[in-house]
Scaffold this active site. Structure first.
Site, PDB file in Angstrom:
ATOM      1  N   PRO A  13       0.789  -1.233   0.000  1.00  0.00           N
ATOM      2  CA  PRO A  13       0.000   0.000   0.000  1.00  0.00           C
ATOM      3  C   PRO A  13       0.825   1.289   0.000  1.00  0.00           C
ATOM      4  O   PRO A  13       1.866   1.378   0.648  1.00  0.00           O
ATOM      5  CB  PRO A  13      -0.822  -0.092   1.285  1.00  0.00           C
ATOM      6  N   ASN A  14       0.308   2.229  -0.755  1.00  0.00           N
ATOM      7  CA  ASN A  14       0.839   3.603  -0.863  1.00  0.00           C
ATOM      8  C   ASN A  14       2.107   3.707  -1.697  1.00  0.00           C
ATOM      9  O   ASN A  14       2.575   4.816  -1.959  1.00  0.00           O
ATOM     10  CB  ASN A  14       1.058   4.237   0.532  1.00  0.00           C
ATOM     11  N   ARG A  21       5.152  10.961  -2.639  1.00  0.00           N
ATOM     12  CA  ARG A  21       4.916  10.591  -1.242  1.00  0.00           C
ATOM     13  C   ARG A  21       6.198  10.808  -0.428  1.00  0.00           C
ATOM     14  O   ARG A  21       7.203  10.125  -0.631  1.00  0.00           O
ATOM     15  CB  ARG A  21       4.527   9.107  -1.184  1.00  0.00           C
ATOM     16  N   TYR A  26      11.362   8.777   0.829  1.00  0.00           N
ATOM     17  CA  TYR A  26      11.286   7.728  -0.183  1.00  0.00           C
ATOM     18  C   TYR A  26      11.902   8.116  -1.527  1.00  0.00           C
ATOM     19  O   TYR A  26      11.906   7.306  -2.453  1.00  0.00           O
ATOM     20  CB  TYR A  26       9.820   7.301  -0.370  1.00  0.00           C
ATOM     21  N   ASN A  75       8.120  -5.646  -1.159  1.00  0.00           N
ATOM     22  CA  ASN A  75       8.088  -4.511  -0.241  1.00  0.00           C
ATOM     23  C   ASN A  75       6.650  -4.467   0.284  1.00  0.00           C
ATOM     24  O   ASN A  75       5.760  -3.953  -0.392  1.00  0.00           O
ATOM     25  CB  ASN A  75       8.452  -3.203  -0.951  1.00  0.00           C
ATOM     26  N   ALA A  78       3.434  -0.809   4.718  1.00  0.00           N
ATOM     27  CA  ALA A  78       2.993  -0.788   6.126  1.00  0.00           C
ATOM     28  C   ALA A  78       2.598  -2.174   6.637  1.00  0.00           C
ATOM     29  O   ALA A  78       2.655  -2.428   7.849  1.00  0.00           O
ATOM     30  CB  ALA A  78       1.837   0.188   6.283  1.00  0.00           C
ATOM     31  N   GLU A  99      12.905  -9.392   1.165  1.00  0.00           N
ATOM     32  CA  GLU A  99      12.117  -8.255   1.666  1.00  0.00           C
ATOM     33  C   GLU A  99      12.891  -6.976   1.365  1.00  0.00           C
ATOM     34  O   GLU A  99      14.087  -6.900   1.647  1.00  0.00           O
ATOM     35  CB  GLU A  99      11.926  -8.438   3.184  1.00  0.00           C
ATOM     36  N   HIS A 101      12.944  -2.638   1.615  1.00  0.00           N
ATOM     37  CA  HIS A 101      12.402  -1.353   2.065  1.00  0.00           C
ATOM     38  C   HIS A 101      13.253  -0.240   1.498  1.00  0.00           C
ATOM     39  O   HIS A 101      14.491  -0.307   1.545  1.00  0.00           O
ATOM     40  CB  HIS A 101      12.380  -1.263   3.595  1.00  0.00           C
ATOM     41  N   ARG A 108      13.832   4.694  11.959  1.00  0.00           N
ATOM     42  CA  ARG A 108      12.611   5.512  11.923  1.00  0.00           C
ATOM     43  C   ARG A 108      11.781   5.324  13.202  1.00  0.00           C
ATOM     44  O   ARG A 108      12.301   4.893  14.227  1.00  0.00           O
ATOM     45  CB  ARG A 108      11.828   5.167  10.654  1.00  0.00           C
TER      46      ARG A 108
HETATM   47  C1  DQA Z   1       8.512   1.031   3.530  1.00  0.00           C
HETATM   48  C2  DQA Z   1       8.635   1.285   5.034  1.00  0.00           C
HETATM   49  C3  DQA Z   1       7.303   1.091   5.740  1.00  0.00           C
HETATM   50  O1  DQA Z   1       7.437   1.357   7.126  1.00  0.00           O
HETATM   51  C4  DQA Z   1       6.273   2.036   5.167  1.00  0.00           C
HETATM   52  O2  DQA Z   1       5.018   1.810   5.761  1.00  0.00           O
HETATM   53  C5  DQA Z   1       6.175   1.990   3.696  1.00  0.00           C
HETATM   54  C6  DQA Z   1       7.410   1.855   2.909  1.00  0.00           C
HETATM   55  C7  DQA Z   1       9.814   1.348   2.774  1.00  0.00           C
HETATM   56  O3  DQA Z   1       9.912   0.946   1.612  1.00  0.00           O
HETATM   57  O4  DQA Z   1      10.691   2.032   3.298  1.00  0.00           O
HETATM   58  O5  DQA Z   1       5.111   2.161   3.114  1.00  0.00           O
HETATM   59  O6  DQA Z   1       8.241  -0.352   3.329  1.00  0.00           O
END
Ligand code: DQA
Length: 147
Positions: A13-14, A21, A26, A75, A78, A99, A101, A108
């Site tokens: 998501p997002n 964003r 990011y 990825n 959240a 995984e 990120h 963070r």
């Molecule tokens: C994320 C880190 C997560 O905490 C966050 O909710 C994201 C992006 C990252 O790519 O740094 O949406 O996965």
């Protein structure tokens, strides 16, 4: 798409909002830029990429359940910090699972410091921005070639 030369790259998501964003966290690359980076990295490795994004936890789980790909890069965004359901679907697979990120989740907010996915992942790449996806593909290539 399902074959021994294809990597499934999943985005939660997002991540469709990348580019606008929180660019200070990011970066400014869009998800489409990252898809291009993944495909460009995979090509000389003789691999192809099946690149997907969804805001839906259930869709991610359906895609993971249906996967017959050589490896999964994910990825979970959240959902990293909460989704036992995504973890349970990934653990069914014996293929490499990486995984990714974009940000360094360990530097963070405390609620981001824990991943429920890392424990069942082959490896984790985090904190290298969009380049993390490139590093994950190189890692997968090495795992597929050398085990
Ligand atoms: C994320 C880190 C997560 O905490 C966050 O909710 C994201 C992006 C990252 O790519 O740094 O949406 O996965």
């Amino acid at each position: 798409m399902s074959d021994s030369k294809t990597i499934l790259v999943l985005n939660g998501p997002n991540l469709n909002l990348l580019g606008k964003r929180e660019p200070q966290i990011y970066g400014t690359q869009t998800l489409s830029d990252i898809e291009g980076l993944c495909k460009k990295t995979a090509k000389p490795c003789g691999l192809t990429v099946d690149f997907r994004q969804t805001n839906s936890e259930s869709e991610l789980i359906d895609w993971i359940q249906q996967s017959k790909h050589a490896a999964i890069i994910i990825n979970p965004a959240a959902y990293t910090h909460s989704s036992i359901a995504i973890r349970d679907s990934l653990v069914q697979h014996s293929c490499p699972i990486v995984e990714v990120h974009i940000s360094n989740i360990f530097t963070r907010e405390s609620f981001r410091n824990e991943s429920v996915i890392s424990g069942i992942s082959t490896g984790v790449v985090c904190g290298f921005g969009a380049n993390g996806y490139m590093l994950a593909i190189i890692a997968v290539q090495a795992l597929l070639e050398n085990g």
